[in-house]
Design an enzyme around this catalytic site. Structure first.
Site, PDB file in Angstrom:
ATOM      1  N   ASP A 248      -6.498   5.850  35.879  1.00  0.00           N
ATOM      2  CA  ASP A 248      -7.714   6.428  36.454  1.00  0.00           C
ATOM      3  C   ASP A 248      -7.405   7.600  37.374  1.00  0.00           C
ATOM      4  OD1 ASP A 248      -9.103   4.577  35.037  1.00  0.00           O
ATOM      5  OD2 ASP A 248      -9.793   3.418  36.763  1.00  0.00           O
TER       6      ASP A 248
ATOM      7  N   ARG B 199      -7.718   1.113  54.148  1.00  0.00           N
ATOM      8  CA  ARG B 199      -8.359   2.396  53.849  1.00  0.00           C
ATOM      9  C   ARG B 199      -8.258   3.422  54.981  1.00  0.00           C
ATOM     10  NH1 ARG B 199      -6.964   0.652  49.390  1.00  0.00           N
ATOM     11  NH2 ARG B 199      -8.541   0.030  47.854  1.00  0.00           N
TER      12      ARG B 199
ATOM     13  N   ASP C 172     -15.198   1.025  49.128  1.00  0.00           N
ATOM     14  CA  ASP C 172     -14.078   1.893  49.454  1.00  0.00           C
ATOM     15  C   ASP C 172     -14.474   3.353  49.610  1.00  0.00           C
ATOM     16  OD1 ASP C 172     -12.163  -0.024  49.746  1.00  0.00           O
ATOM     17  OD2 ASP C 172     -11.398   0.118  47.705  1.00  0.00           O
TER      18      ASP C 172
ATOM     19  N   SER D 174      -9.998  -6.015  37.913  1.00  0.00           N
ATOM     20  CA  SER D 174      -9.306  -4.955  38.657  1.00  0.00           C
ATOM     21  C   SER D 174      -8.612  -5.569  39.859  1.00  0.00           C
ATOM     22  CB  SER D 174     -10.300  -3.878  39.114  1.00  0.00           C
ATOM     23  OG  SER D 174     -11.193  -4.413  40.073  1.00  0.00           O
TER      24      SER D 174
END
Length: 411
Positions: free
Chosen positions: A19, A101, A130, A184
């Site tokens: 990705d 993050r 996110d 995922s």
């Protein structure tokens, strides 16, 4: 098609996976811009050298490829401050993805400044948390930065279109990526998070193969294991008397938790963007660390300070979950939390057994525990039990007045 003014140079949060490799090429094709890749080693357990090779294959100059080991900074400056607060989102989630993050965003902004880039980019989708965390952190650190979120801009809206784009631009596709992935995964030194596909029905038990970081509790050793964790001012500093760095402590606790099946969570949470989602989380070392930290606080933290701290924790956890690590309110709460940890030093003993961790001993030079005051034996005058009568009378006064009024009105 993008509508914003094209950036000159973009720093991309790059994993080396399919990705983000597609995103890398898409940035080059759609904007004609120079791309800098940034890959952070946060302890996800994957080899990162292939990310460098993949970036070079896609035309990124070696000087524009940043691969950095941030494990110590991650644990020292983000995980440990969060654990001083005993932060848990919605009563269960230890915020493993959320806390990573802001560090990634911080480095994206710093690298943008170092390289003269005017934009950053990330691979978060438009449905998740996110995107919010990356962008709120970025804007807090540089209000003028451009943020590119391809999943909100491009027309590659299906797996088929992504594959077609990859093939058209000669982006290598691993054979197992040609089908739909079963779920995922996001991983770092604190936890592993699995979402989507086979996990989307919350009524269905998660398949065993989803769990990657822990053995099944029923397969864990039949004998318990005991360990000791030492703390200084709220941070873990040693295991079994052996001093360790922050990242090494969490790494070692992960191994203890792995073999005893500790830290599994099947959780339906409320995302900041409004929807509910089901995730499978594994936080073996963090689960042990939380139990240990609460154990040492039990004897070193004053009741008033401890109860106030516990009342602040849900708000603190929500701020981290929602992406407000770099907000003034989180920093204000952190200051109060850190003040509370001045005497949170000492050692705890923990029992690890088949999916559970339990504090079974704690001691400290800073302890507020007084055996003389709580003993059922002769306390040698440390506590006069007659004092309790006046204490009870004062606290009962308003209750007696309320009861008297209610009885009068009923008559």
């Amino acid at each position: 098609m993008p509508t914003a003014a094209a950036p000159r140079k973009v720093v991309l949060a790059y994993s080396g996976g399919l990705d983000t490799s597609i995103i890398l090429k898409w940035l080059q094709v759609e904007y004609g811009c120079e791309v800098v890749t940034f890959t952070a080693d946060l302890g996800q357990g994957e080899e990162l050298d292939p990310a460098r090779a993949k970036a070079e294959l896609l035309g990124i100059a070696p000087e524009n490829i940043y691969i950095e080991d941030l494990r110590e900074e991650f644990v020292r400056d983000f995980v440990f401050p969060m654990f001083r607060a005993n932060a848990v989102y919605e009563g269960l989630y230890l915020l493993g993805t959320s806390i990573a993050r802001p560090l990634i965003s911080k480095r994206l902004i710093e690298i943008a400044a170092e390289t003269g880039a005017d934009a950053i980019a990330h691979g978060a989708t438009g449905k998740g948390n996110d995107q919010v965390r990356f962008e709120l952190s970025a804007y807090a650190l540089n209000p003028d930065i451009k943020v590119i979120a391809p999943w909100r801009d491009w027309d590659l809206s299906s797996r088929t279109k992504l594959m077609e784009f990859a093939e058209a631009h000669q982006i290598p596709i691993a054979k197992d990526k040609r089908g739909e992935a079963p779920f995922s995964v996001d991983a770092n030194l604190l936890h592993t998070s699995s979402e989507g596909k086979v996990l989307e029905d919350p009524a269905e038990d998660a398949p065993d193969y989803v769990y990657q970081r822990t053995v099944a509790p029923e397969d864990a050793p039949d004998q318990p294991e005991y360990i000791e964790i030492s703390f200084e001012k709220g941070d873990a500093t040693a295991i079994n008397g052996q001093p360790r760095s922050p990242a090494t402590i969490l790494t070692d606790l992960n191994e203890y938790g792995r073999r005893h099946g500790i830290g599994r969570l099947d959780f339906v949470e409320n995302r900041f963007v409004g929807m509910k989602s089901r995730g499978i989380y594994e936080t073996p070392g963090g689960t042990i660390l939380l139990e240990a930290h609460r154990g040492i606080e039990q004897i070193t933290l004053d009741a008033g300070a401890g109860h106030l701290k516990d009342s602040l924790m849900p708000r603190y956890a929500e701020l981290i979950y929602n992406g407000f690590w770099f907000s003034p309110e989180r920093e204000m709460l952190q200051a109060a939390i850190d003040k509370s940890q001045h005497h949170v030093s000492g050692t705890v003993r923990l029992k690890l057994y088949k999916g559970s961790v339990r504090c079974v001993g704690r001691w400290s030079d800073h302890s507020l525990y007084s055996e003389a005051h709580v003993t059922f034996e002769d306390d040698a005058g440390a506590y006069d039990q007659k004092d309790a009568e006046g204490f009870i009378r004062l606290n009962a006064l308003r209750l007696k007045l309320l009861a008297a009024r209610d009885r009068r009105l009923k008559s």
